[in-house]
Design a protein around this motif. Sequence first.
Motif, PDB file in Angstrom:
ATOM      1  N   ARG A 196       1.687   1.244   2.097  1.00  0.00           N
ATOM      2  CA  ARG A 196       1.184   1.713   0.804  1.00  0.00           C
ATOM      3  C   ARG A 196       0.516   3.064   0.989  1.00  0.00           C
ATOM      4  O   ARG A 196      -0.062   3.342   2.030  1.00  0.00           O
ATOM      5  CB  ARG A 196       0.142   0.741   0.255  1.00  0.00           C
ATOM      6  CG  ARG A 196       0.652  -0.588  -0.096  1.00  0.00           C
ATOM      7  CD  ARG A 196      -0.456  -1.409  -0.747  1.00  0.00           C
ATOM      8  NE  ARG A 196       0.105  -2.678  -1.118  1.00  0.00           N
ATOM      9  CZ  ARG A 196      -0.366  -3.840  -0.735  1.00  0.00           C
ATOM     10  NH1 ARG A 196      -1.447  -3.889   0.006  1.00  0.00           N
ATOM     11  NH2 ARG A 196       0.208  -4.952  -1.111  1.00  0.00           N
ATOM     12  N   TYR A 236      -2.186   6.586  -8.478  1.00  0.00           N
ATOM     13  CA  TYR A 236      -1.301   5.428  -8.405  1.00  0.00           C
ATOM     14  C   TYR A 236      -1.257   4.944  -6.955  1.00  0.00           C
ATOM     15  O   TYR A 236      -1.373   5.731  -6.029  1.00  0.00           O
ATOM     16  CB  TYR A 236       0.131   5.801  -8.808  1.00  0.00           C
ATOM     17  CG  TYR A 236       0.257   6.330 -10.202  1.00  0.00           C
ATOM     18  CD1 TYR A 236       0.440   5.474 -11.277  1.00  0.00           C
ATOM     19  CD2 TYR A 236       0.206   7.701 -10.450  1.00  0.00           C
ATOM     20  CE1 TYR A 236       0.566   5.968 -12.568  1.00  0.00           C
ATOM     21  CE2 TYR A 236       0.319   8.200 -11.729  1.00  0.00           C
ATOM     22  CZ  TYR A 236       0.500   7.322 -12.787  1.00  0.00           C
ATOM     23  OH  TYR A 236       0.614   7.821 -14.059  1.00  0.00           O
ATOM     24  N   GLN A 237      -1.066   3.646  -6.778  1.00  0.00           N
ATOM     25  CA  GLN A 237      -0.777   3.093  -5.460  1.00  0.00           C
ATOM     26  C   GLN A 237       0.687   2.684  -5.447  1.00  0.00           C
ATOM     27  O   GLN A 237       1.146   1.986  -6.343  1.00  0.00           O
ATOM     28  CB  GLN A 237      -1.646   1.874  -5.169  1.00  0.00           C
ATOM     29  CG  GLN A 237      -1.338   1.256  -3.816  1.00  0.00           C
ATOM     30  CD  GLN A 237      -2.262   0.113  -3.516  1.00  0.00           C
ATOM     31  OE1 GLN A 237      -3.335   0.336  -2.993  1.00  0.00           O
ATOM     32  NE2 GLN A 237      -1.846  -1.077  -3.864  1.00  0.00           N
ATOM     33  N   GLY A 244       6.525  -1.522  -5.249  1.00  0.00           N
ATOM     34  CA  GLY A 244       5.470  -1.673  -6.251  1.00  0.00           C
ATOM     35  C   GLY A 244       4.871  -0.342  -6.626  1.00  0.00           C
ATOM     36  O   GLY A 244       4.842   0.599  -5.826  1.00  0.00           O
ATOM     37  N   GLU A 266       1.453   0.899  -9.026  1.00  0.00           N
ATOM     38  CA  GLU A 266       0.316   0.461  -9.831  1.00  0.00           C
ATOM     39  C   GLU A 266      -0.637   1.616 -10.098  1.00  0.00           C
ATOM     40  O   GLU A 266      -0.986   2.371  -9.172  1.00  0.00           O
ATOM     41  CB  GLU A 266      -0.426  -0.638  -9.066  1.00  0.00           C
ATOM     42  CG  GLU A 266      -1.670  -1.107  -9.723  1.00  0.00           C
ATOM     43  CD  GLU A 266      -2.439  -2.112  -8.850  1.00  0.00           C
ATOM     44  OE1 GLU A 266      -3.491  -2.570  -9.301  1.00  0.00           O
ATOM     45  OE2 GLU A 266      -1.993  -2.416  -7.727  1.00  0.00           O
ATOM     46  N   ARG A 267      -1.040   1.776 -11.346  1.00  0.00           N
ATOM     47  CA  ARG A 267      -2.026   2.806 -11.680  1.00  0.00           C
ATOM     48  C   ARG A 267      -3.412   2.290 -11.322  1.00  0.00           C
ATOM     49  O   ARG A 267      -3.796   1.202 -11.742  1.00  0.00           O
ATOM     50  CB  ARG A 267      -1.971   3.166 -13.162  1.00  0.00           C
ATOM     51  CG  ARG A 267      -2.929   4.268 -13.525  1.00  0.00           C
ATOM     52  CD  ARG A 267      -2.795   4.705 -14.941  1.00  0.00           C
ATOM     53  NE  ARG A 267      -3.845   5.645 -15.253  1.00  0.00           N
ATOM     54  CZ  ARG A 267      -3.901   6.347 -16.342  1.00  0.00           C
ATOM     55  NH1 ARG A 267      -2.922   6.233 -17.252  1.00  0.00           N
ATOM     56  NH2 ARG A 267      -4.877   7.183 -16.564  1.00  0.00           N
ATOM     57  N   LEU A 268      -4.146   3.071 -10.530  1.00  0.00           N
ATOM     58  CA  LEU A 268      -5.488   2.677 -10.105  1.00  0.00           C
ATOM     59  C   LEU A 268      -6.560   3.266 -11.004  1.00  0.00           C
ATOM     60  O   LEU A 268      -7.547   2.615 -11.310  1.00  0.00           O
ATOM     61  CB  LEU A 268      -5.744   3.102  -8.659  1.00  0.00           C
ATOM     62  CG  LEU A 268      -4.805   2.505  -7.613  1.00  0.00           C
ATOM     63  CD1 LEU A 268      -5.134   3.073  -6.224  1.00  0.00           C
ATOM     64  CD2 LEU A 268      -4.895   1.000  -7.609  1.00  0.00           C
TER      65      LEU A 268
END
Length: 95
Positions: free
Chosen positions: A63, A79-80, A90, A92-94
């Motif tokens: 990641r 984002y991650q 994957g 994902e917005r952090l």
Amino acid sequence: MTTFRITADGRLLEAEWHYEDVPPEDRPYANRDDVDEGDFRYMAGCRKRIHDGWNERDDYHGRFEITRSFEELDSLVTYQVTFTHGRLEGFERLR
């Protein structure tokens, strides 16, 4: 700093670069009368980075975070992203 690209089909690509010397006459400060070779500004712009292409990173597992600014939002967005064998798994917005 490394530059990555995520393709539309989820592959991870890493930019490949090489550097070339820039002659003093083409640097921003080196040819000024108030800057001599002992001045740190003399070396500013002495190397330029040349993009050679993209290398597929199908060996990457893990990641990392991507931070991007958007003018219309006037903020940074982070984002991650997760990759397995260089493929996006994957996103994902952090913040």
